[in-house]
Design a protein around this motif. Sequence first.
Motif, PDB file in Angstrom:
ATOM      1  N   SER A   8      -0.611   7.762   4.639  1.00  0.00           N
ATOM      2  CA  SER A   8      -0.996   6.615   5.462  1.00  0.00           C
ATOM      3  C   SER A   8       0.166   5.688   5.807  1.00  0.00           C
ATOM      4  O   SER A   8       0.081   4.946   6.787  1.00  0.00           O
ATOM      5  CB  SER A   8      -2.081   5.796   4.750  1.00  0.00           C
ATOM      6  N   LEU A   9       1.208   5.697   5.015  1.00  0.00           N
ATOM      7  CA  LEU A   9       2.341   4.807   5.251  1.00  0.00           C
ATOM      8  C   LEU A   9       3.529   5.602   5.790  1.00  0.00           C
ATOM      9  O   LEU A   9       3.817   6.701   5.304  1.00  0.00           O
ATOM     10  CB  LEU A   9       2.754   4.094   3.958  1.00  0.00           C
ATOM     11  N   MET A  34       1.044  -3.235  -2.365  1.00  0.00           N
ATOM     12  CA  MET A  34       1.064  -2.206  -3.416  1.00  0.00           C
ATOM     13  C   MET A  34       0.433  -2.727  -4.706  1.00  0.00           C
ATOM     14  O   MET A  34      -0.284  -1.991  -5.394  1.00  0.00           O
ATOM     15  CB  MET A  34       2.492  -1.737  -3.687  1.00  0.00           C
ATOM     16  N   ALA A  80       5.525   9.480  -3.401  1.00  0.00           N
ATOM     17  CA  ALA A  80       4.558   8.475  -3.850  1.00  0.00           C
ATOM     18  C   ALA A  80       3.760   9.084  -4.995  1.00  0.00           C
ATOM     19  O   ALA A  80       3.179  10.160  -4.844  1.00  0.00           O
ATOM     20  CB  ALA A  80       3.625   8.061  -2.712  1.00  0.00           C
ATOM     21  N   VAL A 107      -2.042   7.185   0.038  1.00  0.00           N
ATOM     22  CA  VAL A 107      -0.918   6.299   0.342  1.00  0.00           C
ATOM     23  C   VAL A 107       0.205   7.065   1.048  1.00  0.00           C
ATOM     24  O   VAL A 107       0.726   6.617   2.074  1.00  0.00           O
ATOM     25  CB  VAL A 107      -0.402   5.597  -0.930  1.00  0.00           C
ATOM     26  N   ASP A 145       4.942  -5.462   1.410  1.00  0.00           N
ATOM     27  CA  ASP A 145       4.686  -4.192   0.723  1.00  0.00           C
ATOM     28  C   ASP A 145       4.387  -4.434  -0.751  1.00  0.00           C
ATOM     29  O   ASP A 145       3.475  -3.818  -1.313  1.00  0.00           O
ATOM     30  CB  ASP A 145       5.887  -3.252   0.850  1.00  0.00           C
ATOM     31  N   LEU A 174      -6.138   0.069   3.424  1.00  0.00           N
ATOM     32  CA  LEU A 174      -5.856   1.091   2.405  1.00  0.00           C
ATOM     33  C   LEU A 174      -6.551   0.775   1.080  1.00  0.00           C
ATOM     34  O   LEU A 174      -7.058   1.682   0.409  1.00  0.00           O
ATOM     35  CB  LEU A 174      -4.351   1.237   2.184  1.00  0.00           C
ATOM     36  N   LEU A 211      -3.261  -2.482  -4.160  1.00  0.00           N
ATOM     37  CA  LEU A 211      -3.673  -1.083  -4.266  1.00  0.00           C
ATOM     38  C   LEU A 211      -3.744  -0.651  -5.731  1.00  0.00           C
ATOM     39  O   LEU A 211      -4.689   0.024  -6.144  1.00  0.00           O
ATOM     40  CB  LEU A 211      -2.695  -0.177  -3.509  1.00  0.00           C
ATOM     41  N   TYR A 229      -2.557  -2.743   4.511  1.00  0.00           N
ATOM     42  CA  TYR A 229      -2.774  -2.681   3.066  1.00  0.00           C
ATOM     43  C   TYR A 229      -4.206  -3.041   2.692  1.00  0.00           C
ATOM     44  O   TYR A 229      -4.784  -2.453   1.763  1.00  0.00           O
ATOM     45  CB  TYR A 229      -1.772  -3.553   2.319  1.00  0.00           C
ATOM     46  N   ALA A 239      -9.063   3.239  -0.604  1.00  0.00           N
ATOM     47  CA  ALA A 239      -8.817   3.722  -1.968  1.00  0.00           C
ATOM     48  C   ALA A 239     -10.048   3.499  -2.841  1.00  0.00           C
ATOM     49  O   ALA A 239     -10.469   4.394  -3.572  1.00  0.00           O
ATOM     50  CB  ALA A 239      -7.597   3.024  -2.561  1.00  0.00           C
TER      51      ALA A 239
END
Length: 168
Positions: free
Chosen positions: A47-48, A150, A54, A44, A146, A19, A153, A16, A23
């Motif tokens: 990548s996950l 998230m 998503a 996303v 997560d 990411l 992100l 994360y 991002a």
Amino acid sequence: MFSLSDALPADKSALYETLAAQARSLIEGETDAIANAANFASLVFNSLEGLNWAGFYFFDGTELVVGPFQGKPACVRIPLGKGVCGTAAKTRETQVVPDVHAFAGHIACDSASQSEIVVPLVAADGTLIGVWDVDSPHLARFDDVDAKGMVELCRVFVEFGWHKAKVA
């Protein structure tokens, strides 16, 4: 600039962090908010592991309206307080749902979805922008790591991909 082919860390927290950096690199120089949302969703989703959807639902002042996403076609409009997305938007709290079928009022846009995480997108002034929604065909796909990842992100998206951009 990053590449999706770059090796991603196996540790979920480190993944994360990577990411979030990717991002930011991807969106911070772009001035179109919809382009930023589209690239963010693609980053996303690709990548996950274990995702089947998503994307974004943006608040139009009355309800949530689907925005850029990756996955199968989605429900177009969601009232505040309805389903996981509407609940996250209304409460402004991240929703981690291990089994969507056990969530009262769940809106089934894709019958393959089994678990979901939804993060509200809120501007610094408290204005609701919308929600970031991620679905999985696996039960209990999302956990506290997560959720934290998230949320970070989404902070990057709101700061660099939305408020430093314009909506056409």
